[in-house]
Design an enzyme around this catalytic site. Structure first.
Site, PDB file in Angstrom:
ATOM      1  N   PHE A  25      -7.428  -0.846   7.052  1.00 52.28           N
ATOM      2  CA  PHE A  25      -7.208  -0.089   8.068  1.00 52.28           C
ATOM      3  C   PHE A  25      -8.067   0.503   8.988  1.00 52.28           C
ATOM      4  O   PHE A  25      -9.229   0.794   8.607  1.00 52.28           O
ATOM      5  CB  PHE A  25      -6.173   1.010   7.575  1.00 52.28           C
ATOM      6  CG  PHE A  25      -5.127   0.684   6.624  1.00 52.28           C
ATOM      7  CD1 PHE A  25      -3.885   0.748   7.380  1.00 52.28           C
ATOM      8  CD2 PHE A  25      -5.077   0.546   5.325  1.00 52.28           C
ATOM      9  CE1 PHE A  25      -2.682   0.179   6.539  1.00 52.28           C
ATOM     10  CE2 PHE A  25      -4.149  -0.003   4.505  1.00 52.28           C
ATOM     11  CZ  PHE A  25      -2.778   0.222   5.031  1.00 52.28           C
TER      12      PHE A  25
ATOM     13  N   THR B 207      -5.713  -4.084   1.685  1.00 47.66           N
ATOM     14  CA  THR B 207      -5.555  -3.914   3.123  1.00 47.66           C
ATOM     15  C   THR B 207      -6.574  -3.013   3.722  1.00 47.66           C
ATOM     16  O   THR B 207      -6.701  -1.866   3.347  1.00 47.66           O
ATOM     17  CB  THR B 207      -4.097  -3.442   3.572  1.00 47.66           C
ATOM     18  OG1 THR B 207      -3.268  -4.479   2.981  1.00 47.66           O
ATOM     19  CG2 THR B 207      -3.950  -3.464   5.009  1.00 47.66           C
TER      20      THR B 207
END
Length: 355
Positions: free
Chosen positions: A258, A256
């Site tokens: 960010f 992921t």
């Protein structure tokens, strides 16, 4: 010198080291106070990079391992940031992946502020309750996080950094609970979706929740012994729970990305990325003409995608990332030309890129 004298010398050296660390942290606190008074960002990755390079050079001159000394200084700098009062907002409960990403990007001792929703993360930073926020923007398997893009469109905050986290999912339950007794599994919908193969064999009821770590907290507080949650290993540690299975995600390449949001922009680092959102006229070739400006300026685009405007059906805003900083002369000229050829253009931020 005999052994006792050498030990006394080490004791005195240690005393001086601690005093110097304390002096350094106090000085950092004074710098933090000045920055707050001038409404400047306390976090300064470019400055930190220069300091660590300087420390590494000194270590090399003193015939010490630069990596070892750098690790020590990262911890000292982490203490200084905490002393300066750096607070980072994230969405979720303690133990969430966003919290882990915040610790990795800032420091393990940074002060963190959990928020129930992404909208609250933005509001917390906008109102000065936190200096920075960290938001998930895309997952390598599930794609973009639409809520984050929608919030970026509306906010006055700027993107000043990015980081990524390898997502390792664990099945977590009460201590002593056996895998075969699990009838329900709670987690964020994306986490459930990323563990389909494992969950299919488990043959349980899947119940979506707003947060991974929050699911662990919930089954802990409610005492559900026939239920489990999918979250990171740190959530199990925080809530005193048991990990029944590790690395249950379908794909090991689960990352992921960010973004770091703040009121203050990031200065150029020499290796930057700029994110913008724009819309063009609804006519043949409009998007092509816009992107042609990017191509002729020799700016490398790294990502582009569309999002509904939410104002009129089938109308879209385009989110685009490219290499370079908004303060670079070539980028500044290109952005001015792009703005002249767009119905709408907003610079979301320029920031040091990961790779």
């Amino acid at each position: 010198m005999n052994l006792d004298e050498l030990r006394k010398k080490i004791d005195e050296t240690d005393r001086n080291i601690v005093k110097l660390i304390a002096e350094r942290i106090r000085t950092a606190g004074e710098i933090g106070a000045i920055k707050k008074g001038e409404r400047k960002q306390i976090e300064d990755p470019a400055r930190e990079k220069l300091v660590l390079k300087h420390i590494s050079d000194i270590a090399h001159e003193e015939r010490l391992n630069p990596d070892d000394v750098t690790r020590i200084y990262r911890q000292i700098m982490s203490m200084a940031k905490n002393f300066q009062g750096t607070i980072v907002a994230f969405q979720g409960e303690p133990g969430a992946y966003s919290e882990e990403a915040a610790y990795n990007y800032f420091s393990p001792s940074v002060s963190i502020k959990p928020c129930e929703t992404l909208a609250v993360v933005f509001k917390t930073v906008e109102t000065g309750q936190a200096e920075s926020g960290i938001i998930p923007i895309e997952n390598s398997l599930e794609g973009s996080v639409g809520q984050s893009y929608d919030q970026l469109l509306e906010t006055s905050l700027t993107v000043r950094g990015e980081t990524e986290l390898r997502v390792v999912h664990c099945l977590i339950a009460h201590p002593g609970v056996k895998l075969e007794s699990i009838k329900r599994v709670y987690s964020h919908p994306q986490a459930l979706g990323q563990c389909q193969a494992f969950l299919r064999h488990l043959n349980c009821e899947l119940i979506p929740a707003y947060d991974t770590a929050g699911s662990v907290k919930m089954i802990k507080e409610k005492g559900y012994t026939d239920s489990a949650a999918i979250a990171g290993a740190r959530a199990a540690e925080i809530y005193g729970m048991q990990i029944l299975a590790k690395e249950i995600e379908d794909n090991a390449g689960n990352f992921t990305r960010f973004l770091i949001i703040s009121k203050q922009p990031a200065p150029p680092s020499g290796r930057d990325k700029t994110s913008i959102v724009f819309s063009v006229k609804h006519k043949p070739g409009a998007l092509f003409d816009f992107l042609k400006i990017m191509t002729s300026s020799n700016l490398n685009m790294t990502k582009i995608e569309s999002r509904p405007t939410r104002q009129k059906p089938w109308n879209y805003n385009m989110f685009l990332d490219f290499e370079g900083h908004r303060d670079d002369e070539a980028v500044r000229k290109t952005l001015a030309e792009l703005e002249d050829n767009a119905l709408f253009l907003k610079i979301l931020g320029s920031y040091p890129r990961m790779n």
